[in-house]
Scaffold this motif. Structure first.
Motif, short mmCIF file in Angstrom:
data_model
loop_
_atom_site.label_atom_id
_atom_site.label_comp_id
_atom_site.label_asym_id
_atom_site.label_seq_id
_atom_site.Cartn_x
_atom_site.Cartn_y
_atom_site.Cartn_z
N UNK A 1 4.36 20.73 -6.68
CA UNK A 1 5.26 20.31 -5.60
C UNK A 1 4.50 20.23 -4.28
N UNK A 2 3.62 21.17 -4.04
CA UNK A 2 2.83 21.15 -2.80
C UNK A 2 1.88 19.95 -2.77
N UNK A 3 1.31 19.60 -3.92
CA UNK A 3 0.48 18.40 -3.99
C UNK A 3 1.31 17.15 -3.69
N UNK A 4 2.52 17.11 -4.23
CA UNK A 4 3.40 15.97 -3.98
C UNK A 4 3.73 15.86 -2.49
N UNK A 5 3.97 16.99 -1.85
CA UNK A 5 4.36 16.99 -0.44
C UNK A 5 3.17 16.70 0.46
N UNK A 6 2.06 17.39 0.23
CA UNK A 6 0.93 17.35 1.16
C UNK A 6 -0.23 16.47 0.70
N UNK B 1 16.49 19.60 6.33
CA UNK B 1 15.94 18.70 7.36
C UNK B 1 15.60 17.32 6.79
N UNK B 2 14.88 17.30 5.69
CA UNK B 2 14.45 16.01 5.12
C UNK B 2 15.58 15.28 4.42
N UNK B 3 16.42 16.00 3.72
CA UNK B 3 17.54 15.34 3.05
C UNK B 3 18.53 14.75 4.05
N UNK B 4 18.68 15.41 5.19
CA UNK B 4 19.57 14.90 6.23
C UNK B 4 18.99 13.65 6.90
N UNK B 5 17.64 13.55 6.93
CA UNK B 5 16.99 12.37 7.51
C UNK B 5 17.02 11.17 6.58
N UNK C 1 0.83 -1.20 0.00
CA UNK C 1 0.00 0.00 0.00
C UNK C 1 0.86 1.25 0.00
N UNK C 2 2.00 1.20 0.73
CA UNK C 2 2.91 2.35 0.77
C UNK C 2 3.44 2.67 -0.62
N UNK C 3 3.79 1.63 -1.37
CA UNK C 3 4.30 1.84 -2.73
C UNK C 3 3.21 2.44 -3.62
N UNK C 4 1.98 1.94 -3.46
CA UNK C 4 0.87 2.46 -4.24
C UNK C 4 0.64 3.94 -3.96
N UNK C 5 0.66 4.32 -2.69
CA UNK C 5 0.47 5.73 -2.31
C UNK C 5 1.64 6.59 -2.77
N UNK C 6 2.84 6.03 -2.71
CA UNK C 6 4.02 6.77 -3.14
C UNK C 6 3.96 7.07 -4.63
N UNK C 7 3.45 6.15 -5.41
CA UNK C 7 3.38 6.35 -6.86
C UNK C 7 2.57 7.60 -7.22
N UNK C 8 1.47 7.84 -6.50
CA UNK C 8 0.64 9.01 -6.79
C UNK C 8 1.38 10.30 -6.43
N UNK C 9 2.03 10.32 -5.25
CA UNK C 9 2.79 11.50 -4.83
C UNK C 9 3.95 11.75 -5.78
N UNK C 10 4.59 10.68 -6.20
CA UNK C 10 5.72 10.81 -7.11
C UNK C 10 5.27 11.30 -8.49
N UNK C 11 4.05 10.96 -8.85
CA UNK C 11 3.49 11.43 -10.12
C UNK C 11 3.41 12.96 -10.12
N UNK C 12 2.89 13.54 -9.03
CA UNK C 12 2.83 14.99 -8.92
C UNK C 12 4.24 15.60 -8.94
N UNK C 13 5.17 14.92 -8.26
CA UNK C 13 6.55 15.42 -8.18
C UNK C 13 7.19 15.44 -9.58
N UNK D 1 11.17 20.52 -1.50
CA UNK D 1 11.40 21.77 -0.74
C UNK D 1 12.57 22.56 -1.32
N UNK D 2 13.57 21.87 -1.82
CA UNK D 2 14.71 22.55 -2.45
C UNK D 2 14.24 23.32 -3.67
N UNK D 3 13.39 22.69 -4.48
CA UNK D 3 12.87 23.36 -5.67
C UNK D 3 11.91 24.50 -5.33
#
Length: 253
Positions: A105-110, A153-157, A80-92, A142-144
């Motif tokens: 980018x905001x849709x991809x993040x939020x 913060x996120x890249x360091x994590x 399920x995580x992969x399925x949800x990631x695919x949609x966010x990655x699509x926006x990205x 966030x960089x973009x």
């Protein structure tokens, strides 16, 4: 002479008999010790049989429980995580190829339209590979968006076994620090990006950036070393087209 030989023969036989008796005695003692040890072990097992069986049962239950949890809980969760990631990655991905990319980018993040964004995936699927990739993509988004501190913060994590992604994450962190006018930190992460992976895609890119930052920090010899490595190791890279200018500029200073 005959008498002497007979006596000698008797002594030899007697000595052999004594040795044989000693061996038999020692063997008997060993078996007696083993019998005693076995009896003690049997007594221990008999005394604590219920405790031992309980411990075996607990260990077995734990192993079987973990296998069931992985099969019926974690595996579907990862899917399920992969399925949800695919949609966010699509926006990205759309944002990366669009001029008006802030909304994407905001849709991809939020997230949006009832779909998870990267932040939802990080929160709900912690510990999964999808959550790790979402952490990386959040930092890049966030960089973009020029929200550099959030990007750091996120890249360091982010952490992964993929050396290419590790190089890109460190390089992007360097870019964020450079945008915040923190060249020492930027150089630190460009060096980490160079060390993470030696390849024709990321290496010349971050060698060039490390060289430019080093020159800015008046580290002339260090800057020249970065530029000359591009010249020698990556002559076909895009960055190599500008390298002679940068080397010449530093050598005349």
């Amino acid at each position: 002479m005959a008498t002497y030989k007979k006596r000698g023969a008797k002594k030899s036989i007697s000595k052999a008999e004594n040795q044989e008796q000693q061996v038999e005695s020692t063997t008997a003692e060993v078996f007696e010790t083993l019998d005693v040890s076995a009896s003690k072990t049997e007594a221990f097992v008999a005394k604590y049989q219920n405790v031992i069986l309980t411990l075996i049962g607990v260990v077995s239950a734990f192993v079987l429980g973990y296998m069931a949890y992985d099969a019926y809980v974690q595996a579907p969760q990862r899917e399920q995580a992969v399925s949800d990631l695919n949609q966010a990655q699509y926006y990205f991905n759309l944002a990366n190829s669009s001029e008006d990319n802030q909304t994407l980018y905001n849709l991809a993040i939020n997230g949006g339209q009832g779909k998870y964004g990267f932040l939802d995936i990080i929160e709900n699927y912690s510990g999964t590979p999808a959550a790790e990739l979402a952490t990386y993509s959040t930092g890049m988004a966030y960089l973009n968006l020029k929200e550099y501190e959030k990007a750091i913060t996120y890249l360091s994590d982010f952490s992964a076994d993929d050396i290419m992604l590790s190089a890109l994450a460190n390089g992007a962190t360097g870019d964020a620090y450079a945008a915040l006018n923190q060249p020492d930190q930027a150089l630190k992460f460009y060096k980490a990006a160079i060390d993470a992976s030696d390849n024709s895609f990321t290496s010349p890119k971050y060698l060039f950036k490390a060289g430019m930052i080093s020159a800015e920090l008046n580290k002339k010899s260090e800057a020249l070393a970065y530029f000359k490595r591009i010249e020698i190791d990556f002559p076909e890279a895009q960055e190599a087209n500008q390298i002679q200018i940068q080397i010449g500029r530093l050598e005349v200073q």
